[in-house]
Design a protein around this motif. Structure first.
Motif, short mmCIF file in Angstrom:
data_model
loop_
_atom_site.label_atom_id
_atom_site.label_comp_id
_atom_site.label_asym_id
_atom_site.label_seq_id
_atom_site.Cartn_x
_atom_site.Cartn_y
_atom_site.Cartn_z
N ALA A 1 0.84 -1.20 0.00
CA ALA A 1 0.00 0.00 0.00
C ALA A 1 0.87 1.24 0.00
CB ALA A 1 -0.92 0.01 1.23
N ILE A 2 0.22 2.36 -0.27
CA ILE A 2 0.77 3.68 -0.03
C ILE A 2 -0.04 4.29 1.10
CG2 ILE A 2 1.19 5.98 -0.97
CD1 ILE A 2 2.90 3.83 -2.28
N GLY A 3 0.65 4.87 2.08
CA GLY A 3 -0.09 5.43 3.20
C GLY A 3 0.70 6.49 3.93
N ARG A 4 0.14 6.94 5.04
CA ARG A 4 0.79 7.96 5.87
C ARG A 4 0.96 7.42 7.29
NH1 ARG A 4 -1.13 14.02 4.51
NH2 ARG A 4 1.06 14.30 5.10
N TRP B 1 1.46 6.06 -7.32
CA TRP B 1 2.66 5.59 -6.63
C TRP B 1 2.51 4.15 -6.15
CZ3 TRP B 1 7.53 7.61 -6.05
CH2 TRP B 1 7.72 8.90 -6.58
N ALA B 2 1.27 3.68 -6.04
CA ALA B 2 1.06 2.28 -5.68
C ALA B 2 1.59 1.34 -6.76
CB ALA B 2 -0.43 2.01 -5.44
N ALA B 3 1.85 1.85 -7.96
CA ALA B 3 2.46 1.04 -9.02
C ALA B 3 3.84 0.54 -8.61
CB ALA B 3 2.54 1.83 -10.32
N LEU B 4 4.46 1.18 -7.63
CA LEU B 4 5.76 0.69 -7.13
C LEU B 4 5.66 -0.73 -6.61
CD1 LEU B 4 7.08 3.84 -5.22
CD2 LEU B 4 8.00 2.89 -7.35
#
Length: 357
Positions: free
Chosen positions: A66-69, A152-155
């Motif tokens: 995931a992408i997160g904070r 950016w989740a494509a990373l």
């Protein structure tokens, strides 16, 4: 917040259910992340139906990466702070064996009994509002706008072939053959990653002529495509390359069978390297004498080394890996069933299905 919304897989073959569950409890050596964008793998529905026989302890919150904070850090975190954007690396390794750590892919699968043991604590994946990670798996991304998170989740897709190319020791100026769906989900990402790492040429075989033409349009002369016919393909792969093929990266799915893996592998040059990362289940018959007399390196690679996410992020930040190549389709967590259907049936080349809790 002591509770959170999450998608739950209670039994293989049954739809995911949306429930309110206790939020993760942070400990030392851990980071708690608010999930902003979680990718949905094209074969996720197959896993949840039980068709791939992945080691996954149920019930579970699925979702790999995931992408997160950052919401909160443990007392031993010295760099991460609340609000930092991070890539959540799903490849979780045990810390009590540096040479051969047990591994679990958070929310997706595991390797052996040790990986299953890790799932007891880190089994809950990214289809939830919050995600608990080992500190080293929350990799800083730098400044980001919320609207950019899905791209950016494509990373998380690129990390798979990146791990294989690192295992191959790919050097700038070399020629790479991407075997196994250079026109598919991981294969197309492999083309982009190899070029970002400095490959002089990527040979991209496939059967979909329109998809092959799209690769040439996207990347120009550094990509050379080959339409596979099943007859004399190894020689045609060699002839298509501008010179000897240094590296073969295999990413074929379970349905492919070993024949196309062997076809591509046999195209590598003397002293070349072959890396197997796909899901083919049958044995691969590669000639012993050919391997020995040509000093071929043949190795398997599951996922990527611990340092890979940070260096892949650097490639993207430098503009060498263009995440703008990827289109994204976003779904709310409440629409997880629709997200799974979309991921399974939609085009997979440079395309990403994302859940945004």
């Amino acid at each position: 917040m002591n509770e959170m919304k999450a998608a739950i897989l209670e039994e293989f073959g049954k739809p995911l259910s949306l429930r309110t569950v206790p939020a993760p409890v942070l400990g030392t050596g851990e980071v708690l992340v608010d999930v902003v964008a979680a990718p949905v793998l094209p074969y996720a529905a197959e896993v949840f139906r039980g068709e791939r026989n992945y080691l996954l302890t149920l019930p579970v919150v699925p979702g790999a990466g995931a992408i997160g904070r950052v919401r909160e850090t443990g007392p031993d975190a010295t760099r991460l702070t609340r609000g930092d954007w991070v890539l959540c690396d799903p490849t979780i390794r045990s810390r009590d064996d540096a040479l051969t750590p047990d591994i679990t892919l958070q929310g997706l699968s595991a390797r052996g009994d040790g990986g299953l043991f890790l799932q007891r604590h880190y089994g809950r994946g990214a289809y939830a509002e919050q995600l608990l990670l080992p500190t080293e798996n929350a990799v800083p991304l730098g400044p980001l706008e919320s609207a950019e998170a899905a791209r950016w989740a494509a990373l998380t897709v690129c990390l798979v072939p990146y791990g294989g190319l690192l295992a191959a020791g790919l050097r700038a100026g070399e020629t790479v053959l991407v075997s196994g769906g250079a026109t598919g989900h991981f294969g197309s990402a492999a083309v982009a990653v190899a070029l970002a790492m400095g490959a002089a040429c990527v040979v991209a075989p496939g059967r979909d002529e329109a998809a092959l033409a799209d690769l040439e349009r996207r990347f120009g002369a550094r990509v050379r495509t080959v339409r596979l016919t099943g007859d004399g393909d190894t020689d045609r792969l060699r002839r298509t390359a501008p010179g000897p093929i240094d590296v073969v990266l295999d990413l074929l799915p379970p349905s492919a069978g070993p024949a196309p893996v062997r076809t591509a592998a046999m195209a590598v040059r003397e002293q070349g390297r072959i890396v197997l990362m796909g899901g083919v289940g049958d044995d691969l018959a590669v000639p012993y004498r050919w391997l020995m007399r040509n000093s071929i390196t043949l190795r398997g690679q599951w996922m990527h080394p611990r340092t890979a996410p940070a260096s892949l992020i650097a490639l993207a930040r430098a503009g060498l890996l263009d995440l703008g190549q990827f289109t994204t389709t976003e779904f709310a967590l409440d629409d997880i069933a629709a997200a799974l259907d979309h991921a399974e049936t939609a085009p997979r080349r440079f395309a990403l299905t994302v859940v945004r809790p």
